[in-house]
Design a protein around this motif. Structure first.
Motif, PDB file in Angstrom:
ATOM      1  N   GLU A 135      26.605  63.107  44.025  1.00 30.42           N
ATOM      2  CA  GLU A 135      26.194  62.936  42.632  1.00 30.42           C
ATOM      3  C   GLU A 135      27.359  62.440  41.778  1.00 30.42           C
ATOM      4  O   GLU A 135      27.198  61.589  40.905  1.00 30.42           O
ATOM      5  CB  GLU A 135      25.667  64.263  42.078  1.00 30.42           C
ATOM      6  N   GLU A 136      28.549  62.964  42.073  1.00 30.86           N
ATOM      7  CA  GLU A 136      29.713  62.622  41.260  1.00 30.86           C
ATOM      8  C   GLU A 136      30.289  61.252  41.616  1.00 30.86           C
ATOM      9  O   GLU A 136      30.780  60.523  40.756  1.00 30.86           O
ATOM     10  CB  GLU A 136      30.807  63.680  41.435  1.00 30.86           C
ATOM     11  N   GLU A 137      30.223  60.896  42.912  1.00 34.59           N
ATOM     12  CA  GLU A 137      31.006  59.747  43.369  1.00 34.59           C
ATOM     13  C   GLU A 137      30.196  58.682  44.119  1.00 34.59           C
ATOM     14  O   GLU A 137      30.771  57.726  44.618  1.00 34.59           O
ATOM     15  CB  GLU A 137      32.140  60.241  44.285  1.00 34.59           C
ATOM     16  N   GLU A 138      28.893  58.869  44.232  1.00 36.39           N
ATOM     17  CA  GLU A 138      28.070  57.898  44.966  1.00 36.39           C
ATOM     18  C   GLU A 138      28.639  57.637  46.359  1.00 36.39           C
ATOM     19  O   GLU A 138      28.928  56.505  46.749  1.00 36.39           O
ATOM     20  CB  GLU A 138      27.955  56.587  44.189  1.00 36.39           C
ATOM     21  N   LEU A 139      28.802  58.700  47.134  1.00 35.21           N
ATOM     22  CA  LEU A 139      29.422  58.583  48.448  1.00 35.21           C
ATOM     23  C   LEU A 139      28.657  57.674  49.396  1.00 35.21           C
ATOM     24  O   LEU A 139      29.229  57.105  50.320  1.00 35.21           O
ATOM     25  CB  LEU A 139      29.549  59.968  49.103  1.00 35.21           C
ATOM     26  N   ALA A 140      27.367  57.551  49.180  1.00 34.29           N
ATOM     27  CA  ALA A 140      26.584  56.727  50.103  1.00 34.29           C
ATOM     28  C   ALA A 140      27.067  55.277  50.090  1.00 34.29           C
ATOM     29  O   ALA A 140      26.883  54.539  51.052  1.00 34.29           O
ATOM     30  CB  ALA A 140      25.102  56.780  49.736  1.00 34.29           C
ATOM     31  N   ALA A 141      27.699  54.861  48.991  1.00 35.02           N
ATOM     32  CA  ALA A 141      28.196  53.492  48.906  1.00 35.02           C
ATOM     33  C   ALA A 141      29.690  53.508  48.567  1.00 35.02           C
ATOM     34  O   ALA A 141      30.171  52.708  47.767  1.00 35.02           O
ATOM     35  CB  ALA A 141      27.425  52.728  47.837  1.00 35.02           C
ATOM     36  N   VAL A 142      30.428  54.421  49.190  1.00 42.11           N
ATOM     37  CA  VAL A 142      31.838  54.578  48.856  1.00 42.11           C
ATOM     38  C   VAL A 142      32.609  53.302  49.195  1.00 42.11           C
ATOM     39  O   VAL A 142      32.419  52.688  50.242  1.00 42.11           O
ATOM     40  CB  VAL A 142      32.445  55.797  49.593  1.00 42.11           C
ATOM     41  N   ARG A 143      33.462  52.892  48.225  1.00 41.99           N
ATOM     42  CA  ARG A 143      34.288  51.700  48.421  1.00 41.99           C
ATOM     43  C   ARG A 143      35.494  51.835  47.485  1.00 41.99           C
ATOM     44  O   ARG A 143      35.497  52.670  46.567  1.00 41.99           O
ATOM     45  CB  ARG A 143      33.505  50.421  48.123  1.00 41.99           C
ATOM     46  N   PRO A 144      36.531  51.041  47.693  1.00 42.13           N
ATOM     47  CA  PRO A 144      37.697  51.107  46.800  1.00 42.13           C
ATOM     48  C   PRO A 144      37.292  50.827  45.353  1.00 42.13           C
ATOM     49  O   PRO A 144      36.287  50.155  45.092  1.00 42.13           O
ATOM     50  CB  PRO A 144      38.629  50.026  47.346  1.00 42.13           C
ATOM     51  N   GLU A 145      38.114  51.313  44.437  1.00 45.23           N
ATOM     52  CA  GLU A 145      37.793  51.095  43.024  1.00 45.23           C
ATOM     53  C   GLU A 145      38.139  49.687  42.558  1.00 45.23           C
ATOM     54  O   GLU A 145      37.753  49.294  41.459  1.00 45.23           O
ATOM     55  CB  GLU A 145      38.507  52.141  42.164  1.00 45.23           C
ATOM     56  N   LEU A 146      38.874  48.943  43.373  1.00 44.47           N
ATOM     57  CA  LEU A 146      39.136  47.532  43.090  1.00 44.47           C
ATOM     58  C   LEU A 146      38.474  46.712  44.185  1.00 44.47           C
ATOM     59  O   LEU A 146      38.592  47.023  45.368  1.00 44.47           O
ATOM     60  CB  LEU A 146      40.647  47.249  43.072  1.00 44.47           C
ATOM     61  N   ASN A 147      37.786  45.636  43.770  1.00 43.72           N
ATOM     62  CA  ASN A 147      37.177  44.783  44.785  1.00 43.72           C
ATOM     63  C   ASN A 147      38.194  43.768  45.302  1.00 43.72           C
ATOM     64  O   ASN A 147      39.349  43.721  44.852  1.00 43.72           O
ATOM     65  CB  ASN A 147      35.925  44.101  44.248  1.00 43.72           C
ATOM     66  N   GLY A 148      37.760  42.914  46.228  1.00 41.46           N
ATOM     67  CA  GLY A 148      38.676  41.961  46.844  1.00 41.46           C
ATOM     68  C   GLY A 148      39.344  41.033  45.853  1.00 41.46           C
ATOM     69  O   GLY A 148      40.552  40.768  45.941  1.00 41.46           O
ATOM     70  N   ASN A 149      38.575  40.528  44.898  1.00 41.09           N
ATOM     71  CA  ASN A 149      39.145  39.622  43.894  1.00 41.09           C
ATOM     72  C   ASN A 149      40.190  40.322  43.038  1.00 41.09           C
ATOM     73  O   ASN A 149      41.239  39.749  42.705  1.00 41.09           O
ATOM     74  CB  ASN A 149      38.036  39.051  43.005  1.00 41.09           C
TER      75      ASN A 149
END
Length: 492
Positions: free
Chosen positions: A425-439
């Protein structure tokens, strides 16, 4: 339906079957009349007849006929909404009219020559000879059409009432015609709650090795049907007890580890069957949401049955009289991959089952709930889309008779699931990814796309798993620190 001098129980069964078939009687009589007018015999046969007596509904209607495949086509083309002849070489023509799918097969016999994996097809010329070539007496009953005359030359109805599987002729002949029928016996035991007749069991034991001439794909399909049955356990027992499992799934009988008075451990074979039972009980309804793991679920059932197959190879006797199975989950995942590939299961199923086996012990490191949030995140991300199945497999793996221990394990897993739900609920673990994208990573570091960018992305993912959400500015600073350390290490 008509029959000569039936007993009262038989009459009752006939009435019940007639009532169950009532919705399709118009179609049966119509199709039967068309074949009769063309000078051919037609009979409803096999599973649909058997299931009518059992009060079950067959999804398809199977017919047998004196007509050749070409003659079948001549009759059904004008009648059907659509038709297909993919099974023409085997004497079978398929058709659909309205909501009903039918398969019509020329009187025939399938037989192996004892050497090849493909059956040899021979066409027959009468119903009784066709029926004697079928697998079991309960599938050798027919209804002649259009008159709905009940035909039971091999006493299938009494066997159906007694819930026993016999072959119309000598079982050695039946299994010689098609060795897969031995596995089908195991499947019917699981699906219908039947038992096999003593002579059938004896023939299965004597002829188990002949299953090797059957293609892996046909064996796989029969094993799948068995596992997807309401109660697979009795069918699996028969598979093991007759020696068939030794031929098609040797890892299962291998779980029957010898237990002596000095080295005590749980009966791994019985434990695995119990885990399968318990996993099935935790499946959701067939029409339930995906997160309920709607049953029957093949991946969960295969994982439950095979989760401990690494134990025989890893068993070690300890000095205190105990037994250990270190890393059996890793070995088991590899063994499952090899076996399921040999059985021609699809890649996604093989990968999912192996991953569940590999992860099934992970929970036991949770202890009394000492895992950090980082460890919980890793548990979730490692399971990925298999998380709900892993929940059920892990809970099913508790077969202890110690009520206190069982209750403690259940409460502990309850706590883990609660923590997972909170973090999701807090962090959307089902779609966990870094806070910065590739760009964004490329912009912070001033680097182009490539392997180094991939390494940077992986580092930020580790940070995300270890520390949770820290914000984009902190993530960028973490990235710069990593880059500086990397550059210093590389001397650049």
């Amino acid at each position: 339906m008509s029959s000569a001098d039936p007993s009262a129980p038989r009459l009752d069964l006939l009435r019940r079957a007639t009532a169950h078939l009532a919705p399709v009687v118009p179609l049966l009589t119509e199709l039967g009349s068309l074949f009769e007018q063309a000078g051919h015999e037609l009979a409803l046969v096999g599973g649909p007849v058997r299931d009518a007596f059992l009060g079950r509904t067959s999804p398809d209607l199977d017919f047998t006929t004196s007509a050749s495949p070409e003659e079948i086509l001549a009759v059904v083309k004008p009648w059907a909404d659509t038709h297909w002849d993919i099974g023409r070489d085997f004497g079978t023509i398929g058709a659909r009219r309205g909501d009903h799918t039918v398969e019509i097969t020329t009187y025939r016999a399938d037989a192996y020559d004892g050497q090849t994996r493909k059956p040899v097809v021979a066409f027959g010329d009468n119903l009784e000879d066709d029926l004697v070539r079928r697998d079991f007496t309960v599938n050798a009953m027919a209804l002649r059409l259009p008159g709905m005359e009940f035909v039971d030359p091999y006493a299938g109805l009494p066997d159906l009432a007694a819930k026993v599987l016999r072959t119309p002729g000598p079982p050695e002949v039946s299994f010689g015609d098609d060795p897969l029928r031995m596995m089908r016996a195991c499947r019917f035991v699981a699906q219908l709650g039947f038992e096999v007749a003593p002579q059938v069991r004896s023939a299965m034991k004597a002829m188990a090795a002949s299953i090797q001439i059957v293609s892996a794909e046909r064996v796989r399909d029969e094993l799948t049907k068995l596992l997807m049955a309401p109660a697979p356990r009795p069918g699996l027992r028969l598979l093991v007890d007759t020696g068939l499992a030794e031929q098609v799934l040797p890892e299962l009988p291998a779980l029957q580890l010898e237990i002596d008075e000095h080295h005590r451990h749980k009966d791994v074979y019985e434990h695995s069957l119990t885990v399968l039972d318990q996993a099935i009980a935790l499946e959701g309804p067939a029409d339930g949401p995906a997160e309920s793991v709607p049953g029957p679920d093949l991946v969960l059932r295969l994982a439950a049955l095979l989760h401990d197959i690494g134990k025989p190879a890893t068993r070690r006797f300890e000095s205190g009289g105990g037994v250990s199975f270190h890393h059996h989950e890793v070995v088991g995942a590899k063994l499952a991959t090899k076996r399921l590939k040999a059985l021609r299961y699809d890649k996604d199923t093989v990968k999912a089952v192996a991953r569940l086996i590999e992860l099934h012990l992970r929970f036991h490191g949770y202890g009394g709930g000492q895992w950090t949030d980082s460890a919980v995140r890793r548990y979730v991300t490692d399971a990925g889309p298999l998380l709900q199945r892993l929940h059920r497999l892990t809970r099913s793996d508790s077969t202890t008779r110690n009520a206190r221990k069982a209750a403690l394990l259940s409460r502990t897993y309850d706590d883990l699931e609660t923590r997972i739900e909170r973090l999701q609920e807090e962090e959307e673990l089902a779609a966990v990814r870094p806070e910065l994208n590739g760009n964004e990573i490329a912009e912070v570091l001033g680097i182009p796309p490539g392997p180094v960018l991939g390494q940077a992305y992986k580092h930020l993912l580790e940070v995300r798993l270890d520390r949770g959400l820290i914000g984009k500015e902190a993530a960028a600073q973490e990235l710069r620190t990593w880059w500086a350390t990397r550059s210093a290490t590389n001397g650049s």
